[in-house]
Design a protein around this motif. Structure first.
Motif, PDB file in Angstrom:
ATOM      1  N   GLY A 190      12.381  37.936 -56.972  1.00 11.04           N
ATOM      2  CA  GLY A 190      12.466  37.686 -55.538  1.00 11.04           C
ATOM      3  C   GLY A 190      11.253  38.112 -54.747  1.00 11.04           C
ATOM      4  N   THR A 191      10.294  38.765 -55.386  1.00 12.26           N
ATOM      5  CA  THR A 191       9.076  39.168 -54.681  1.00 12.26           C
ATOM      6  C   THR A 191       8.084  38.010 -54.654  1.00 12.26           C
ATOM      7  OG1 THR A 191       8.072  40.046 -56.706  1.00 12.26           O
ATOM      8  CG2 THR A 191       9.389  41.568 -55.353  1.00 12.26           C
ATOM      9  N   TRP A 192       7.101  38.144 -53.771  1.00 13.90           N
ATOM     10  CA  TRP A 192       6.119  37.082 -53.578  1.00 13.90           C
ATOM     11  C   TRP A 192       4.714  37.575 -53.901  1.00 13.90           C
ATOM     12  CZ3 TRP A 192       7.151  32.090 -51.932  1.00 13.90           C
ATOM     13  CH2 TRP A 192       8.431  31.841 -51.435  1.00 13.90           C
ATOM     14  N   SER A 193       3.901  36.665 -54.380  1.00 11.13           N
ATOM     15  CA  SER A 193       2.453  36.858 -54.404  1.00 11.13           C
ATOM     16  C   SER A 193       1.861  35.845 -53.440  1.00 11.13           C
ATOM     17  CB  SER A 193       1.880  36.630 -55.806  1.00 11.13           C
ATOM     18  OG  SER A 193       2.315  37.629 -56.706  1.00 11.13           O
ATOM     19  N   VAL A 194       1.051  36.321 -52.526  1.00  9.01           N
ATOM     20  CA  VAL A 194       0.423  35.449 -51.531  1.00  9.01           C
ATOM     21  C   VAL A 194      -1.083  35.660 -51.596  1.00  9.01           C
ATOM     22  CG1 VAL A 194       0.225  34.880 -49.082  1.00  9.01           C
ATOM     23  CG2 VAL A 194       2.446  35.555 -50.029  1.00  9.01           C
ATOM     24  N   GLU A 195      -1.806  34.567 -51.753  1.00  4.89           N
ATOM     25  CA  GLU A 195      -3.267  34.631 -51.791  1.00  4.89           C
ATOM     26  C   GLU A 195      -3.832  33.688 -50.740  1.00  4.89           C
ATOM     27  OE1 GLU A 195      -4.924  34.380 -55.912  1.00  4.89           O
ATOM     28  OE2 GLU A 195      -2.809  34.044 -56.398  1.00  4.89           O
ATOM     29  N   THR A 196      -4.765  34.173 -49.965  1.00  9.38           N
ATOM     30  CA  THR A 196      -5.448  33.342 -48.972  1.00  9.38           C
ATOM     31  C   THR A 196      -6.928  33.688 -49.005  1.00  9.38           C
ATOM     32  OG1 THR A 196      -4.898  34.985 -47.266  1.00  9.38           O
ATOM     33  CG2 THR A 196      -3.471  33.060 -47.432  1.00  9.38           C
ATOM     34  N   LYS A 197      -7.749  32.670 -48.890  1.00 19.77           N
ATOM     35  CA  LYS A 197      -9.185  32.915 -48.998  1.00 19.77           C
ATOM     36  C   LYS A 197      -9.950  31.764 -48.352  1.00 19.77           C
ATOM     37  CE  LYS A 197     -10.429  34.732 -52.885  1.00 19.77           C
ATOM     38  NZ  LYS A 197     -10.841  34.946 -54.310  1.00 19.77           N
ATOM     39  N   GLY A 198     -11.090  32.085 -47.774  1.00 22.67           N
ATOM     40  CA  GLY A 198     -11.956  31.071 -47.197  1.00 22.67           C
ATOM     41  C   GLY A 198     -13.197  30.868 -48.043  1.00 22.67           C
ATOM     42  N   TYR A 199     -13.709  29.648 -48.017  1.00 17.92           N
ATOM     43  CA  TYR A 199     -14.914  29.296 -48.771  1.00 17.92           C
ATOM     44  C   TYR A 199     -15.837  28.480 -47.867  1.00 17.92           C
ATOM     45  CZ  TYR A 199     -11.789  30.238 -52.749  1.00 17.92           C
ATOM     46  OH  TYR A 199     -10.895  30.800 -53.629  1.00 17.92           O
ATOM     47  N   GLY A 200     -17.115  28.776 -47.894  1.00 15.91           N
ATOM     48  CA  GLY A 200     -18.070  28.006 -47.113  1.00 15.91           C
ATOM     49  C   GLY A 200     -18.138  28.455 -45.668  1.00 15.91           C
ATOM     50  N   ASN A 201     -18.569  27.540 -44.805  1.00 13.89           N
ATOM     51  CA  ASN A 201     -18.828  27.855 -43.403  1.00 13.89           C
ATOM     52  C   ASN A 201     -17.760  27.284 -42.479  1.00 13.89           C
ATOM     53  OD1 ASN A 201     -21.330  29.138 -44.009  1.00 13.89           O
ATOM     54  ND2 ASN A 201     -22.296  27.110 -44.159  1.00 13.89           N
ATOM     55  N   ALA A 202     -17.481  28.035 -41.421  1.00 12.96           N
ATOM     56  CA  ALA A 202     -16.518  27.594 -40.415  1.00 12.96           C
ATOM     57  C   ALA A 202     -17.199  26.987 -39.198  1.00 12.96           C
ATOM     58  CB  ALA A 202     -15.643  28.768 -39.977  1.00 12.96           C
ATOM     59  N   LYS A 259      -3.653  31.688 -43.523  1.00 15.63           N
ATOM     60  CA  LYS A 259      -2.768  32.857 -43.568  1.00 15.63           C
ATOM     61  C   LYS A 259      -1.394  32.514 -43.008  1.00 15.63           C
ATOM     62  CE  LYS A 259      -2.763  37.780 -42.340  1.00 15.63           C
ATOM     63  NZ  LYS A 259      -3.554  38.850 -41.661  1.00 15.63           N
ATOM     64  N   ASP A 260      -1.364  31.834 -41.863  1.00 13.17           N
ATOM     65  CA  ASP A 260      -0.083  31.426 -41.292  1.00 13.17           C
ATOM     66  C   ASP A 260       0.551  30.300 -42.104  1.00 13.17           C
ATOM     67  OD1 ASP A 260      -0.192  33.301 -39.312  1.00 13.17           O
ATOM     68  OD2 ASP A 260      -0.283  31.893 -37.634  1.00 13.17           O
ATOM     69  N   ALA A 261      -0.277  29.430 -42.681  1.00 16.73           N
ATOM     70  CA  ALA A 261       0.260  28.347 -43.507  1.00 16.73           C
ATOM     71  C   ALA A 261       1.008  28.910 -44.712  1.00 16.73           C
ATOM     72  CB  ALA A 261      -0.864  27.422 -43.968  1.00 16.73           C
ATOM     73  N   ALA A 262       0.519  30.015 -45.261  1.00 18.01           N
ATOM     74  CA  ALA A 262       1.208  30.650 -46.384  1.00 18.01           C
ATOM     75  C   ALA A 262       2.593  31.130 -45.958  1.00 18.01           C
ATOM     76  CB  ALA A 262       0.374  31.812 -46.918  1.00 18.01           C
ATOM     77  N   THR A 263       2.677  31.735 -44.776  1.00 17.33           N
ATOM     78  CA  THR A 263       3.972  32.200 -44.271  1.00 17.33           C
ATOM     79  C   THR A 263       4.905  31.021 -44.016  1.00 17.33           C
ATOM     80  OG1 THR A 263       2.911  34.114 -43.234  1.00 17.33           O
ATOM     81  CG2 THR A 263       5.101  33.524 -42.443  1.00 17.33           C
ATOM     82  N   GLY A 322       6.623  34.866 -37.423  1.00 10.30           N
ATOM     83  CA  GLY A 322       5.424  35.686 -37.509  1.00 10.30           C
ATOM     84  C   GLY A 322       4.153  34.887 -37.678  1.00 10.30           C
ATOM     85  N   LEU A 323       4.145  33.645 -37.179  1.00  7.93           N
ATOM     86  CA  LEU A 323       2.934  32.818 -37.226  1.00  7.93           C
ATOM     87  C   LEU A 323       2.077  33.193 -36.019  1.00  7.93           C
ATOM     88  CD1 LEU A 323       4.545  29.374 -38.195  1.00  7.93           C
ATOM     89  CD2 LEU A 323       3.823  31.253 -39.678  1.00  7.93           C
ATOM     90  N   THR A 324       1.432  34.335 -36.128  1.00  8.45           N
ATOM     91  CA  THR A 324       0.829  34.972 -34.958  1.00  8.45           C
ATOM     92  C   THR A 324      -0.415  34.277 -34.436  1.00  8.45           C
ATOM     93  OG1 THR A 324      -0.372  36.468 -36.446  1.00  8.45           O
ATOM     94  CG2 THR A 324       1.741  37.236 -35.572  1.00  8.45           C
ATOM     95  N   SER A 325      -1.088  33.509 -35.276  1.00  9.50           N
ATOM     96  CA  SER A 325      -2.306  32.843 -34.808  1.00  9.50           C
ATOM     97  C   SER A 325      -2.105  31.349 -34.575  1.00  9.50           C
ATOM     98  CB  SER A 325      -3.448  33.056 -35.807  1.00  9.50           C
ATOM     99  OG  SER A 325      -3.157  32.470 -37.051  1.00  9.50           O
ATOM    100  N   THR A 326      -0.921  30.847 -34.870  1.00  9.59           N
ATOM    101  CA  THR A 326      -0.646  29.415 -34.725  1.00  9.59           C
ATOM    102  C   THR A 326      -0.334  29.088 -33.275  1.00  9.59           C
ATOM    103  OG1 THR A 326       0.192  29.335 -36.987  1.00  9.59           O
ATOM    104  CG2 THR A 326       0.786  27.514 -35.545  1.00  9.59           C
ATOM    105  N   THR A 327      -0.905  27.993 -32.785  1.00  8.43           N
ATOM    106  CA  THR A 327      -0.787  27.677 -31.364  1.00  8.43           C
ATOM    107  C   THR A 327      -0.969  26.185 -31.132  1.00  8.43           C
ATOM    108  OG1 THR A 327      -1.705  28.172 -29.165  1.00  8.43           O
ATOM    109  CG2 THR A 327      -3.258  28.095 -30.993  1.00  8.43           C
TER     110      THR A 327
END
Length: 342
Positions: free
Chosen positions: A64-76, A290-294, A222-227
């Motif tokens: 029942g536990t989760w592993s969550v990985e989030t990472k960015g690659y390249g330029n924003a 990060k929010d997409a993972a949630t 808890g999608l704190t940055s989604t708007t």
């Protein structure tokens, strides 16, 4: 590029399984390993992209536990700001799932004086509703407009930046259908603008769609940055830039390096603030990996907050929206992505 990455992950998992090893999605080993990091970075380099990607992977284990990985690659951004898990993207029509979930919350709201269901006819709840096809006009239900089967094609050039939902709805009656009602699948953004009108129509305090989703989905999950607000996204300092490349010879090499240039944001994000605007329901969400993972965890948990276990979206709503209604095409565009592979 994203399709290639997804296909790679699926092929890689199958290769591990066929080699007698445990597939990575059944282990606690990181999916975003140095090998995958190198693959993603290699794709970005091969395409000479000035931009980047942000990736989220969630795994639920047997206990029942989760592993969550989030990472960015390249330029924003064109000036070289690094992509991260918090980088904010315009997620375009992926926004439609939030719209359907919000409609499901209205359907499950027993306090409404005017109760609705998935089979409620649009003509019975939306005063401005009328289509040129009288059958589609009288018989279209909430499920029909969600499923792109009203007979109306896209007609995306019928609205502009000064429009609102009601002005667009009043224009629908003049648009030509291109198929019979419920005959075929025809993608239509206008119907999701219509759905975004329902909170204002049905709730006594008449909230905007964007504020309704924020209060009942974003915040409880808890999608704190989604708007839905470009202003909020820009103020965070995490908004990514769409990028173009100037100075390349497209006939010789469309993937030439060129000179990076930031592009304008899509016009439907340029007004409305936290109240959103007419395009919010069809394509207005701005979110991060990060929010997409949630959000993905919540969908896999039948609408519950993965941290608090609070029910935010009723399980039957999740089941309803995950059940197919219309067939877009009778074959898989990318066979490797078929569920039969796994």
């Amino acid at each position: 590029m994203i399709g290639d990455l997804v296909a790679f992950l699926l092929v890689y998992s199958c290769a591990l399984a066929s080699a007698g090893q445990t597939p990575f999605f059944l282990t606690r080993d990181p999916v975003l390993s140095p090998h995958v990091d190198a693959f993603i970075s290699g794709i970005l380099a091969e395409w000479n992209t000035p931009g980047g990607v942000s990736v989220a992977v969630v795994q639920k284990h047997g206990d029942g536990t989760w592993s969550v990985e989030t990472k960015g690659y390249g330029n924003a951004s064109a000036d070289g700001r690094q992509m991260t898990e918090d980088s904010l993207f315009f997620i375009a029509s992926n926004s439609k799932l939030f719209n359907i979930a919000a409609t499901g919350l209205l359907i499950s709201n027993e306090s409404l004086s005017r109760r609705i269901s998935w089979d409620t006819k649009i003509a019975s709840i939306v005063p401005e509703w009328e289509l040129k096809d009288p059958i589609a006009s009288s018989q279209s239900t909430i499920t029909d407009v969600m499923s792109h089967r009203t007979g109306l094609p896209r007609h995306d050039l019928m609205y502009g930046r000064t429009d609102n939902v009601t002005s667009i709805l009043k224009r629908l009656r003049h648009l030509e259908p291109s198929a019979e009602f419920r005959d075929i699948y025809q993608y239509n953004n206008n119907m999701y603008m219509l759905l975004s009108y329902l909170p204002e129509l049905l709730l006594p305090h008449k909230p905007s769609f964007a504020r309704y989703v924020k209060e009942h989905i974003f915040e409880p999950l808890g999608l704190t940055s989604t708007t839905y607000s470009l202003d909020v996204a820009q103020a965070s300092g995490n908004l990514v830039q769409g990028m173009a490349r100037d100075g390349i010879n497209k006939t010789e090499n469309i993937f030439g390096r060129g000179t990076p240039r930031a592009m304008w944001h899509p016009n439907w994000f340029l007004s409305g603030g936290e109240d959103g605007n007419y395009k919010a329901g069809a394509g207005g969400v701005i979110s991060s990996a990060k929010d997409a993972a949630t959000w993905l965890q919540a969908l896999l948990e039948d609408g519950r907050n993965p941290v608090t276990n609070e029910s935010v979206i009723p399980p039957y709503v999740i089941e309803k929206v995950a059940t197919g209604k219309t067939v877009q095409t009778g074959y898989a565009f990318v066979p490797i992505l078929s569920h039969d592979v796994l």
